[in-house]
Scaffold this motif. Sequence first.
Motif, short mmCIF file in Angstrom:
data_model
loop_
_atom_site.label_atom_id
_atom_site.label_comp_id
_atom_site.label_asym_id
_atom_site.label_seq_id
_atom_site.Cartn_x
_atom_site.Cartn_y
_atom_site.Cartn_z
N LYS A 252 0.85 -1.20 0.00
CA LYS A 252 0.00 0.00 0.00
C LYS A 252 0.88 1.24 0.00
O LYS A 252 1.99 1.21 0.51
CB LYS A 252 -0.93 0.00 1.21
CG LYS A 252 -1.75 -1.29 1.33
CD LYS A 252 -2.33 -1.45 2.71
CE LYS A 252 -2.95 -2.83 2.89
NZ LYS A 252 -1.95 -3.93 2.94
N SER A 514 -14.59 -2.42 12.30
CA SER A 514 -13.25 -2.50 12.90
C SER A 514 -13.29 -2.44 14.42
O SER A 514 -12.27 -2.17 15.06
CB SER A 514 -12.37 -1.36 12.36
OG SER A 514 -12.21 -1.45 10.96
N SER A 545 -7.92 6.88 1.68
CA SER A 545 -8.59 6.30 2.85
C SER A 545 -7.87 6.77 4.11
O SER A 545 -6.67 6.56 4.26
CB SER A 545 -8.55 4.77 2.75
OG SER A 545 -9.05 4.16 3.91
N ILE A 564 -4.09 5.76 3.60
CA ILE A 564 -3.83 4.85 2.50
C ILE A 564 -4.19 5.58 1.21
O ILE A 564 -5.36 5.86 0.95
CB ILE A 564 -4.66 3.55 2.60
CG1 ILE A 564 -4.50 2.92 3.99
CG2 ILE A 564 -4.27 2.58 1.49
CD1 ILE A 564 -3.11 2.45 4.30
N GLY A 567 -7.02 4.49 -1.45
CA GLY A 567 -7.61 3.35 -0.75
C GLY A 567 -9.12 3.40 -0.65
O GLY A 567 -9.73 2.47 -0.10
N THR A 572 -12.47 1.15 4.67
CA THR A 572 -12.03 0.00 3.88
C THR A 572 -10.65 -0.51 4.27
O THR A 572 -10.46 -1.70 4.48
CB THR A 572 -12.02 0.36 2.38
OG1 THR A 572 -13.30 0.88 2.01
CG2 THR A 572 -11.73 -0.88 1.54
N TYR A 573 -9.68 0.40 4.39
CA TYR A 573 -8.32 -0.03 4.73
C TYR A 573 -7.76 0.68 5.96
O TYR A 573 -7.19 0.04 6.85
CB TYR A 573 -7.38 0.21 3.55
CG TYR A 573 -7.65 -0.69 2.37
CD1 TYR A 573 -7.25 -2.02 2.40
CD2 TYR A 573 -8.32 -0.23 1.24
CE1 TYR A 573 -7.50 -2.86 1.33
CE2 TYR A 573 -8.57 -1.05 0.17
CZ TYR A 573 -8.16 -2.38 0.22
OH TYR A 573 -8.42 -3.22 -0.84
N ILE A 577 -6.63 -1.25 9.64
CA ILE A 577 -5.21 -1.22 10.00
C ILE A 577 -5.01 -0.52 11.33
O ILE A 577 -4.26 -1.00 12.20
CB ILE A 577 -4.40 -0.53 8.87
CG1 ILE A 577 -4.34 -1.45 7.65
CG2 ILE A 577 -3.00 -0.18 9.35
CD1 ILE A 577 -3.69 -0.81 6.43
N ARG A 600 -6.64 -10.19 5.72
CA ARG A 600 -7.03 -9.38 4.57
C ARG A 600 -6.12 -8.17 4.42
O ARG A 600 -5.72 -7.81 3.30
CB ARG A 600 -8.49 -8.94 4.72
CG ARG A 600 -9.00 -8.11 3.55
CD ARG A 600 -10.53 -8.03 3.56
NE ARG A 600 -11.05 -7.42 4.76
CZ ARG A 600 -11.22 -6.09 4.91
NH1 ARG A 600 -10.89 -5.27 3.92
NH2 ARG A 600 -11.72 -5.60 6.03
N MET A 601 -5.76 -7.52 5.53
CA MET A 601 -4.88 -6.37 5.46
C MET A 601 -3.46 -6.76 5.06
O MET A 601 -2.80 -6.07 4.27
CB MET A 601 -4.85 -5.63 6.81
CG MET A 601 -6.16 -4.96 7.18
SD MET A 601 -6.71 -3.72 5.98
CE MET A 601 -8.08 -4.59 5.21
N SER A 604 -3.60 -7.61 1.25
CA SER A 604 -4.10 -6.60 0.31
C SER A 604 -2.94 -5.89 -0.37
O SER A 604 -2.01 -5.42 0.28
CB SER A 604 -4.96 -5.57 1.05
OG SER A 604 -6.10 -6.18 1.60
N LEU A 606 -2.55 -2.88 -3.04
CA LEU A 606 -3.16 -1.83 -3.85
C LEU A 606 -2.21 -1.30 -4.90
O LEU A 606 -2.61 -0.53 -5.78
CB LEU A 606 -3.62 -0.67 -2.96
CG LEU A 606 -4.56 -1.01 -1.81
CD1 LEU A 606 -5.02 0.25 -1.12
CD2 LEU A 606 -5.74 -1.81 -2.30
#
Length: 648
Positions: A252, A514, A545, A564, A567, A572-573, A577, A600-601, A604, A606
């Motif tokens: 990212k 989250s 993001s 991010i 993002g 979403t991200y 995090i 998932r993080m 991921s 990007l």
Amino acid sequence: MIENGYRKFGVSGFFILLLLVLILKLFHLQIIDKKYRSISNTVSVLEEQVIPSRGAIYDRNGELIVYNAPVYDMYLIVDAYEEDDSSKITEFLAIENSLLQEKLAEAKSKGFWKRPYPLLKGLSETDYAVLQEDLYRYPALTVKTATQRRYRYPNGALLLGYMGEVDSADIANSEEYYKIGDVLGKTGIERYHEDSLKGEKGLQYLLRDKNSVVVGRYKDGDYDVPATPGKDLRLTIDIELQAYAERLMNGKVGSLVAIDPQTGEILSMLSSPSYDPNWLTGRQRNKYFRALLVDSLKPMFNRAVSAEYPPGSTFKPLASLIALETGSVTEDFRYPCSGGYARNRGKPGCHAHSPLTGVTDAIRQSCNAYYAENFRLTLLNEKYANTRVALDDWYKYMTFFGYDTKFDIGIDGIREGFFPDSEYYDNIYNDWNWGPMAIISLAIGQGETLATTLQMAQSTAVIANRGDGKKPHLLKDEPISTVYENEKPISPRYFDVVVDGMEQTFLSGTARGSQIDSISACGKTGTAENFAMVDGKRVQLDDHSLFVAFAPKENPKIALAVIIENGGYGSTYAAPIASLVIEKYLKDSIPENRKYIEKRMLESNLIGLERDNYLEFVAEQQARAEERKRKAELEKLQLSQQTTDVEL
């Protein structure tokens, strides 16, 4: 007569005895004492600097991060070099002839004829062991022992910085402390704290014969001056937390800053993408350095302190505090939203949400229309003579939270962001009587507002500490100091209202996905518009993001900001995090029921495979932005069909 004869014999005997003593002394010096026979060939005394051991660097828990490893530096002696040595030396050292010729030319131009000139630095013990056996065959080469920086973790590169050989400017500015071949900190902690880390050089005086060969110490070293080691540094960084956050940010583009609100100590600071700090040490340094410089994603650019972003909706808690303190709104102030700010023809637009019940709910649901009206009412507050005075007062509040402020935290490259005052808009609008609607985008953290990740983390720490902001810093032994020494400009009771709204963001608002078990975390999502110039046209890309948060709600231990780039939504991200970093710091582990978010993080990416093709990357982001815009328009249409009355 007899008396004169005795006297004559006595004088002669004395001189004969003295002559015998001198002969014996000369015999001792020339034949018996080899030390002085060697020194008899000495033609000069060489003054040589002794490089001190550089200070080590530790994290907040005493974990060693940066240390010194023994290495060997190869030097070239021009006077002992012969032209037919070229191929022999390049083959022996496995270097290009161009490098050898370059170093020869440099040494000659700088007057290094008999003095050793650096040729290869940072040879490892293994490298030296291979060369040592045959080194005597090359009179033009000599070796000196040295130390080189090593990093125990592949993390914190942009924070720690890197070392490099001094240039002419470094030498000129150092009052003759540095000499050709010395190294110093070039960036980060290594550069900013160079004076503490480098120590003080020593001196040793060596006897040198007519062939420039060192034959011993002058006066057995009585006149030597020992070097003073550099000072060790203990940072506020938690290296384990830093490593975990960097893993989450891998793949990212963005940054993260975490602060202890009660002390101002920076717990983690990172920019992504980054690199392993060990890449810029040893013989491979130049290869990696060139690669990093030309990388299109700028891994050597510290986005945490040098990149400036619109803060987006992370700005809204600050806007609520200012409006409450100035009496522009009350805690239960409401404003209807029909997909946008009706007073300004629906701009800024807003997402679909249920009716608001006050400040706390406005933060939870992040309503743009609400905050546009919040901003308008503050600028038109009757306590101010006009909008210009009101905006300048708003500016003062923003500096209290750390906006438009350059923090001296102990590294270079700090940017101060930007928040406009009335003079700025007077220059833009050229004496036009501008009002709130002309600058309404400021209400939601857009427009001309820019902030670094450090500033967003600091403003969140101020909220977490209910207005008692501490100066952010990176050295553990630096005294804790308050940002605002006088009476706090915002009443503590208003912080409670805003903090409740930030807690609701996790419990049932925009960051509910989250939520952290057994931790009362408080946060605010943000989505900042992102544009780029392509072929002379302003193109909208996918949004940034953003997320700011702190925890626990009472007696907070960590406050942070995450950005991010490209993002999308803050939830979403950035929010996942941030929540994982909070949980890791407070609990030291991630529970099984949140492992899927962590996975998932971590996985991921990007950046994708086409990261070096900028135009293709831009096109992809533009397509995603247009799809999101289409969905947002559809949501607004559906909401407007359900809403028949709009209260103005």
